[in-house]
Motif scaffolding. Structure first.
Motif, PDB file in Angstrom:
ATOM      1  N   LEU A 136       0.832  -1.217   0.000  1.00 52.47           N
ATOM      2  CA  LEU A 136       0.000   0.000   0.000  1.00 52.47           C
ATOM      3  C   LEU A 136       0.862   1.261   0.000  1.00 52.47           C
ATOM      4  CD1 LEU A 136      -3.042  -0.724   2.349  1.00 52.47           C
ATOM      5  CD2 LEU A 136      -3.056  -0.314  -0.095  1.00 52.47           C
ATOM      6  N   ILE A 137       1.970   1.215   0.750  1.00 56.99           N
ATOM      7  CA  ILE A 137       2.836   2.396   0.810  1.00 56.99           C
ATOM      8  C   ILE A 137       3.291   2.759  -0.604  1.00 56.99           C
ATOM      9  CG2 ILE A 137       5.114   3.223   1.555  1.00 56.99           C
ATOM     10  CD1 ILE A 137       4.721   1.585   4.127  1.00 56.99           C
ATOM     11  N   LEU A 160      -3.539   3.738   6.452  1.00 53.62           N
ATOM     12  CA  LEU A 160      -2.338   3.223   7.096  1.00 53.62           C
ATOM     13  C   LEU A 160      -2.111   3.877   8.454  1.00 53.62           C
ATOM     14  CD1 LEU A 160       0.140   2.787   4.143  1.00 53.62           C
ATOM     15  CD2 LEU A 160      -0.939   1.025   5.519  1.00 53.62           C
ATOM     16  N   PHE A 161      -2.462   5.163   8.568  1.00 45.08           N
ATOM     17  CA  PHE A 161      -2.304   5.831   9.861  1.00 45.08           C
ATOM     18  C   PHE A 161      -3.155   5.131  10.924  1.00 45.08           C
ATOM     19  CE2 PHE A 161      -3.750   8.931  12.999  1.00 45.08           C
ATOM     20  CZ  PHE A 161      -2.532   9.398  13.475  1.00 45.08           C
ATOM     21  N   ILE A 162      -4.404   4.841  10.554  1.00 44.67           N
ATOM     22  CA  ILE A 162      -5.287   4.155  11.522  1.00 44.67           C
ATOM     23  C   ILE A 162      -4.717   2.773  11.845  1.00 44.67           C
ATOM     24  CG2 ILE A 162      -7.616   3.259  11.880  1.00 44.67           C
ATOM     25  CD1 ILE A 162      -8.636   5.490  10.065  1.00 44.67           C
ATOM     26  N   PHE A 163      -4.231   2.094  10.793  1.00 47.09           N
ATOM     27  CA  PHE A 163      -3.678   0.749  11.005  1.00 47.09           C
ATOM     28  C   PHE A 163      -2.510   0.783  11.989  1.00 47.09           C
ATOM     29  CE2 PHE A 163      -0.272  -2.200   9.583  1.00 47.09           C
ATOM     30  CZ  PHE A 163      -0.855  -3.377  10.021  1.00 47.09           C
ATOM     31  N   TRP A 164      -1.562   1.694  11.764  1.00 50.66           N
ATOM     32  CA  TRP A 164      -0.409   1.752  12.667  1.00 50.66           C
ATOM     33  C   TRP A 164      -0.835   2.145  14.082  1.00 50.66           C
ATOM     34  CZ3 TRP A 164       2.977  -1.049  10.640  1.00 50.66           C
ATOM     35  CH2 TRP A 164       3.382  -0.929   9.302  1.00 50.66           C
ATOM     36  N   THR A 165      -1.821   3.067  14.156  1.00 46.10           N
ATOM     37  CA  THR A 165      -2.282   3.487  15.490  1.00 46.10           C
ATOM     38  C   THR A 165      -2.841   2.309  16.261  1.00 46.10           C
ATOM     39  OG1 THR A 165      -2.953   5.534  14.400  1.00 46.10           O
ATOM     40  CG2 THR A 165      -3.635   5.258  16.681  1.00 46.10           C
TER      41      THR A 165
END
Length: 1535
Positions: free
Chosen positions: A118-119, A133-138
């Motif tokens: 995805l990146i 991705l931000f939500i995923f990492w959080t």
């Protein structure tokens, strides 16, 4: 779980809930925690990838950031799979591990690969910051914290599993790093507008967090706070919101929709014909008219293309994202009441671990925060959809209006179509914001009821019943309010109309001393208006009471029923406060539903109107063949038959016209014979019923009524073509425009007002002609361009432009004309009679044929007209030399700028004007125009004055913050004591409300002591009493506020009105009436209606917020520490917001009107725009104006979101601290108090949010008070009546007038108009006053009436110094017949005698003397004849006679006659003169004469020159002296 975890425990409550050091079991840590983020990513990624595929923004170059992220992703994958391989390794070592050790690393590794993919994929699609991705990492980091903590706690066991410990720490560190890195943005994609646009919107480059919290807007908020925003500070519009993307998108969908509907239609029709059977022919030849009707009606039934579907397809998907947010938000709303229940439960249990309380507090905070962010995202999506909708609809309507047929145009007026754009598009925009409530409200209601039912059982129904009962009550109030509003609008319009008239005729009112009578009239209307206002206010007080007491009544009935139904039911804190918070959630959807439904009904009406307009027929672009066929004819029509609408009868029939290349064809004929229609048919504006038209090459068109844009003269002529100096000059010369441009203030850069308002008819027509000439087309269609200009100008234009020697020679010209003098010079003449071509040929041929043309010529009797023209031209030329223009410009006097002209010429002009009233004589109509064109030299002075005015205006509006003094002014108008009392009532009402809730918390604590519910009736009784008294106080405070507002409205209007009637004349000469009227309409309206409701809301929210603070501080005093910092943040946010949003609103409203004015202008000029083929250019112009408007609207929306997020964050902090401190002080607090303080905190966000909005509204509305005050405090004239100096009632007995060394000036700082005048007039003398323009004749009379106050010296009338008595005493004893007759709307009787001092007999007598008796007695209503505004329904002569009648009725000793210059025909003039000679025989008469013959028999004549007395003697002596007077008499031909 047994298979998965083997012998590891999955859940054990002793391990988690009931200990002070909680930890999660191993199996749970290995399965649920790592899987949750993975599941999230795998579920969202398919949708996300699809979304990225659709919205490609161009790729981004590999950056260091991107490389690091990718490398970290790969390392994470390796780390996860290291675990996996180590498990396999252990398996081979025969150490058996449960399956979870294989599954989890496998899943995690796969997910890390997906994240890495995805990146890169996002980089290729141009995403700068990824939300998914931000939500995923959080989530990953959050869920890894627990294992991280337990691994540290159990570090001692690390010996036996070193590898897994190490990999986990690495995994945790890397995910944390990824989270931090994902907060940073990538560079913008290649070739994106971000790089090129100087003022790009920061939203495009903002990161995910910045977008969620609207942080990117902060820069504008700060800029707006430092200095007022201007247009250049606004960001450019996002590409996807701009017209160039939105409108075509909508139009494509609409075209698809139309073609679908048509294809269905044609299928149906084929079926119809098949039914008809083989016998009938397939075409309509054999069908009888009746059958035709039937077929047509069947066609009508077929499906109309639905505009709604097109809208849904164009804007639906984007809107649905917003709806998804709304759904999430609705669900999260119900989390907090559940958390509140847990918190109250927690305070009950003495042995519950503290960490549980803290986590509840933070969970509440988290839920509230999430709700805030999601809600504002939803709003953002809705508002942007609304904005796009409006852009799309306006664009679609604009494009359609350029191509609709004339028939369609007839069915909707310009105003209606502009309304489609302004009102209907606006309705859609407003609807989108609430549309989701349609499904969300029922959902919220159902959920709330479900939880309430769980909580209280069936007793809930009692509360719901109360809510439902309140709905019709509110609906009834709304209905009544609406009827009152209509009534009030009626009064308001009437008052403004009256006011407008009064201000227009203020001078006359002053001269007659009639102010009091008219002031009474206005105050009567105002009183009616205030009565209606009062009723409305009382109604709104009731509805406020209903709205504020509703939640309480609901709670009261529910709790009362709950307690009384059964002994077992015990009301404890948990039940009470959770129910209260649920009821509060319920309140919003219940109130919103009716509103949403009514606005949907309105929008559906709008939808239908828009759809009808967009479904109109369009002009057939193929009806005129524009291909360059190579015949020698430039224009040819073969067997043409044309009508304006398909079903009308043909207007032009059997038209055959061939115009050779480069010839000049004149089209002549009587009025209404179809000349203009022929030109329209050639342009393709008419419906072609049969035949062919072809035109070779491009077309230029000059319509009969010139169409002028609101732009500079040069832009009007260029009309989008490049500027070529040489060519442009030639065009101006040819069209005789050069002299006109010299007198316009800005030359050819002069801005022309709407519809060409500041050009005369002739100038407009010439500009229109110049436009055609400049366009260098092949074929010129000129529709009577010479009618609006004077004869010699027409000749000039014909010779230099149209004629055989003109600029257009060699082009094909078709000229429609009435001017016969040019016909001998044209190549061919086409004579039209009743829509047919009667004959065609050259001038000589047609004369020989002696047919229709010859008769046409005889009708217009050529010879007479030509001779006539010559005489007139001679005279006019002579006249122009007589008084050069600078006679006007050297001194523009206030009243008369009429040069003195000799009698003979004046009479000639009179006859001319009588002739030109004769409609059969169009040639002579142009004479009058001549005069209007000559007036132009005045305009530069006017213009200069206006510029100065504009500066003044800018100064008064653009103020920053409003001074406290203004608030104090309003409070004073309400009444200082009353204001205090209102605040006191609001305080009491908050106090009772707090009291009721405290009582409730005490009541719930009963349950703790003994588990029974004794004293239930007392509890219910006191609760009810407190609650109801709150309701009563609310009503009371609303009532007093209503009284206060009426009082303030009355006072402010009264002082304004008083002041305006007492203001000296000079003020009205320097202030545009529009500005004064604005104070009376807009500002008074704000004070009447807008301001009080704002104050009401502001007080309500303010006291609500304060009482929340009080409650929380009371239950947890430590909370007081936090209030300071929070209040500070609140204050800052509020100041930034108010400053910025105020200016954004201003910019938005300024940029809105050009859209509509440009649109209405376009509609009137469609035929011209189409003829020149400028459609696309105009469409682009309109789009630009819309985008310009949206450019200021968009930051306005965002500013509200920005504010919302910040304020609600403060509210969420309050919730957090209230809960935290409740947990800390758990030992000392009863569960009731905890419930109380937290449920109050949960409500506070709403109040805080509204309070800021209200503050901002209050600031923008209180300005009205300031503006009204400003005009209530202008300087006043002398008092109307001076008590101790009143002259005797029969004064003046003789009528002697004496000027003693008298000087006067118009205003401070101007030169003296009269200098040191001394003269004595005996009673009964007749004095004529003469002099050139600006000599000070009118000033003499104004001094007598003290409209101008002396700068030195005295005037004495019969031993009384006039400067010492009151103005009314003076003015009522003098009579004037003013120069221009002013009448007011009302009865004729009121116009003669507003104070009703005289009897009917006396009135009839003066009507007889003033020769009006016959006219009045012929009217049905006699004296009660209604005069329309300005006396429009009487002729000018009659109005002059009415003024004479007024003078006769007052019959005072001194009469001033300001001779009417041009308004009166000779007959009326003689009537007036003879009446004055007979009726005012023994009075002193001053006549300002413009025609010397009227004063030749006067006792003395006063000749003024430059403000001094030049000559003063009998007429005979003056003639003998051969001075100035003699010269004037000689000019007039009297000597």
């Amino acid at each position: 779980m047994k298979h998965l975890c083997g012998n590891l425990t999955f859940w054990d409550s002793n391990f988690t809930k009931h200990t002070n050091l909680p930890d999660l079991p191993a199996c749970f840590q290995l399965s649920v925690l790592p899987w949750a983020p993975c599941i999230f990513l795998w579920l969202t990624s398919p949708f996300y990838i699809l979304y990225l595929k659709m919205n490609n923004r161009g790729y981004i170059m590999m950056s260091i950031l991107n490389r690091i992220k990718t490398v970290l992703g790969l390392i994470l994958w390796i780390v996860c799979w290291t675990d996996l391989f180590s498990s396999f390794h252990e398996m081979s070592q025969n150490q058996f591990k449960p399956p979870v050790y294989f599954v989890t690393p496998l899943v995690l590794g796969m997910t890390m690969l997906l994240a890495t993919f995805l990146i890169q994929y996002e980089r290729l699609k141009g995403v700068q910051s990824s939300g998914v991705l931000f939500i995923f990492w959080t989530i990953s980091v959050l869920f890894a914290i627990v294992p991280f903590r337990s691994k540290i706690m159990n570090a001692s066991q690390a010996e036996n599993d070193r590898l897994r410990f190490t990999t986990f720490y690495i995994y945790f560190g890397l995910t944390l790093l990824q989270l931090i890195l994902s907060c940073f943005n990538e560079k913008p994609p290649h070739f994106s507008s971000v790089v090129t646009d100087p003022n790009v919107c920061p939203e495009t480059t903002a990161g995910f967090i910045s977008k969620m919290t609207f942080w990117w807007f902060t820069s504008m908020a700060i800029k707006g706070y430092k200095s007022p925003l201007e247009n250049k500070d606004l960001w450019s519009l996002n590409k996807q919101d701009s017209s160039e993307l939105v409108v075509p998108n909508l139009l494509n969908e609409w075209e698809m929709e139309k073609s679908k509907a048509q294809s269905e239609q044609s299928v149906k029709e084929q079926a119809e014909f098949r039914k008809a059977g083989p016998g009938t022919e397939p075409n309509h030849v054999s069908v009888s008219p009746e059958e035709e009707e039937v077929l047509l009606s069947k066609r009508k039934e077929a499906r109309q293309p639905s505009f709604l579907r097109a809208l849904l397809r164009a804007f639906g998907p984007y809107f649905l994202i917003g709806s998804a947010f709304k759904l999430l938000q609705d669900l999260i709303t119900f989390v907090n009441p559940q958390l509140l229940r847990m918190l109250i439960n927690f305070t009950k249990q003495s042995q519950a671990p503290l960490w549980w309380g803290y986590s509840l507090a933070f969970l509440m905070f988290g839920a509230s925060l999430l709700q805030t962010l999601i809600l504002h995202q939803h709003f953002q999506y809705c508002f942007v959809t609304g904005m796009r909708l409006r852009t799309g609809i306006i664009g679609a309507i604009y494009r359609k209006s350029l191509v609709i047929t004339n028939e369609a145009k007839r069915s909707s007026t310009v105003g209606e179509v502009v309304n489609l754009m302004s009102v209907d598009a606006q309705r859609f925009m407003d609807l989108t914001t609430f549309l989701n409530m349609l499904w969300s409200a029922p959902l919220q209601i159902v959920l709330a009821l479900f939880f309430l039912w769980q909580n209280l059982g069936a007793s809930v129904l009692a509360g719901v019943a109360v809510m439902v009962l309140l709905i019709p009550f509110n609906a009834f109030i709304a209905m009544k309010t609406r009827t009152y509003q209509v009534e009030q609008m009626k009064y308001k319009d009437e008052r403004i109309k009256q006011m407008n008239e009064i201000l227009n005729g203020i001078k006359v009112l002053k001269l007659y001393a009639w102010e009091t009578s008219f002031q009474e009239k206005i105050l009567q209307i105002r009183q009616k208006e205030l009565n209606v206002l009062r009723k409305t206010a009382y109604l709104s007080a009731l509805s406020t009471m209903a709205w504020i007491s509703a939640p309480f009544l609901v709670a009261l009935t529910t709790f009362a029923v709950f307690v009384t139904v059964s002994e077992e039911n015990i009301l404890d804190a948990e039940k009470a406060f959770v129910s209260l918070s649920l009821f509060n959630i319920l309140r919003f959807p219940l109130n919103m539903l009716p509103q949403v439904i009514s606005s949907i009904v309105q929008a559906s009406v709008s939808l239908k109107r828009i759809q009808d307009f967009l479904s109109h027929d369009e002009l057939d672009p193929e009806s005129v063949d524009r291909r360059n066929n190579t015949s020698e004819y430039a224009v040819s029509v073969v067997n043409g038959k044309f009508s304006w609408a398909k079903q009308d009868q043909a207007i032009l029939d059997n038209i055959n016209v061939m115009v050779p290349q480069g010839s000049l064809l004149a089209v002549v004929g009587h009025v209404g014979c179809g000349k203009t229609s022929l030109v329209c048919a050639l342009l393709g504006e008419m419906e072609k019923l049969e035949g062919q038209i072809s035109i070779r090459g491009s077309v230029a068109y000059v319509p009969q009524q010139a169409w002028i844009q609101n732009a500079t003269v040069r832009d009007n002529i260029l009309f989008g073509r490049p500027y070529v100096e040489q060519k442009y000059r030639c065009v101006l010369e040819a069209c005789a425009l050069t002299p006109d441009l010299e007198v316009l203030p800005g030359g050819d850069q002069t801005e022309i007002g709407e519809k060409g308002i500041n050009l005369s008819g002739g100038q407009r027509q010439r500009v229109s002609l110049a436009r055609a000439l400049y366009s260098e087309a092949d074929v010129y269609l000129l529709d009577d361009p010479l009618s609006a200009v004077d004869a010699h100008v027409a000749k000039h234009i014909f010779d230099n432009v149209i004629g055989p020697e003109g600029a257009l020679k060699g082009k094909t010209r078709i000229l429609v004309t009435h001017g016969i003098s040019f016909l001998p010079q044209v190549d061919n003449i086409l004579v039209m009679v009743d829509g047919r071509v009667s004959e065609m040929g050259s001038y000589q041929d047609l004369l020989k044929q002696n047919g229709a043309f010859a008769e046409f010529l005889r009708n217009y009797s050529l010879e007479d007209i030509i001779e006539d023209d010559e005489i007139i031209d001679l005279l006019l030329d002579e006249e122009e030399e007589e008084f050069p223009d600078d006679a006007l410009s050297n001194h523009t006097d206030m009243v008369d700028n009429e040069p003195v002209v000799n009698e003979a010429r004046r009479q000639f002009m009179r006859q001319m004007s009588i002739m030109s009233n004769d409609p059969e004589n169009p040639k002579k109509m142009s004479r009058r125009r001549r005069c209007s064109e000559r007036k132009h030299p005045e305009s530069p002075t006017e213009k200069k004055e206006l510029k100065v005015e504009k500066l003044i205006q800018a100064e008064t509006t653009e103020t920053g913050r409003v001074k406290l003094k203004v608030y104090w002014e309003y409070a004073k108008a309400v009444g200082p004591l009353l204001s205090l009392f209102i605040c006191f009532l609001y305080g009491c009402q908050s106090a009772t409300s707090i009291g009721a809730n405290f009582w409730l918390s005490e009541w719930t604590n009963d349950a703790l002591q003994n588990g029974t519910q004794h004293r239930a009736s007392t509890r219910v009784g006191v609760y009810a009493a407190l609650g109801l008294s709150q309701g009563v106080l609310v009503m009371f405070s609303s009532f007093t506020l209503a009284l206060g507002k009426i009082q303030a409205a009355r006072k402010l209007h009264q002082t304004l009105l008083d002041n305006k009637f007492h203001t000296p004349q000079s003020f009205f000469d320097t202030t545009p009436i529009g500005r004064i009227i604005n104070r009376f309409s807009k500002d008074i309206y704000v004070i009447d209606e807008v301001l009080p409701s704002t104050v009401l809301m502001f007080l309500g929210t303010f006291f609500a917020s304060v009482s929340t603070m009080i409650v929380i501080i009371f239950s947890t005093p430590i909370f007081a520490l936090v209030i300071g910092p929070l209040a500070l943040i609140y204050f800052f946010v509020q100041r930034f917001y108010v400053a910025t949003s105020r200016q954004l609103k201003r910019l938005e409203s300024v940029s809105r009107s050009p859209i509509y004015s440009h649109f209405s202008e376009t509609i009137t000029g469609t035929s011209v725009i189409r003829a020149y083929g400028r459609n696309t250019a105009f469409v682009l112009l309109s789009d630009m104006k819309v985008d310009e408007n949206q450019k200021s609207y968009y930051p306005g929306i965002v500013s509200n979101r920005w504010l919302g997020v910040r304020i609600e964050f403060i509210g969420n902090c309050i919730v957090l601290f209230a809960a935290l401190f409740a947990v800390i002080g758990k030992e000392k607090l009863s569960p009731g108090l905890v419930g109380l303080s937290v449920s109050y905190a949960l409500q506070v966000t709403m109040s805080l949010n509204w309070m800021v909005r209200m503050t901002s509204d209050l600031e923008s509305n209180i300005v009205a008070v300031e503006r009204v005050k400003e005009y209530s405090e202008t300087t006043t004239e002398a008092p109307w009546i001076v008590k101790d100096k009143q002259p005797p009632p029969d004064w003046p007995p003789k009528g002697n007038v004496e000027f003693i060394d008298y000087s006067v000036r118009y205003r401070e700082g101007l030169d003296l108009v009269l200098r040191n005048i001394s003269l004595e007039v005996k009673g009964g003398e007749k004095i004529g006053i003469v002099g050139r323009t600006g000599a000070g004749k009118s000033s003499m009379t104004l001094c007598l009436f003290r409209l101008l106050e002396a700068a030195g010296g005295e005037i004495v009338i019969d031993e009384v110094k006039i400067s010492e008595i009151g103005l009314h005493d003076l003015r009522s004893k003098l009579t004037i017949i003013p120069q221009e007759p002013v009448l007011f709307s009302g009865t004729l009787r009121m116009n003669l005698d507003p104070f009703e001092k005289y009897s009917d007999e006396e009135v009839w007598k003066v009507l007889e003397l003033s020769h009006l008796k016959k006219f009045v007695s012929n009217q049905a209503s006699k004296l009660e004849l209604e005069c329309s505004e300005g006396g429009e329904n009487l002729s000018v002569g009659q109005r002059q006679l009415v003024c004479l009648a007024r003078a006769l009725l007052r019959k005072t000793r001194i009469l001033v006659l300001d001779e009417a210059t041009a308004a009166v025909d000779l007959e009326t003039d003689n009537l007036i003169q003879s009446t004055i000679r007979t009726q005012f025989e023994d009075c002193t008469v001053f006549t300002i004469a413009h025609r010397l013959n009227t004063i030749m028999d006067y006792t003395r004549v006063l000749v003024l020159d430059k403000g001094k007395i030049a000559e003063f003697d009998t007429p005979a002596n003056l003639l003998a002296q051969k001075g100035i007077f003699y010269g004037m008499a000689k000019d007039a031909g009297l000597v």
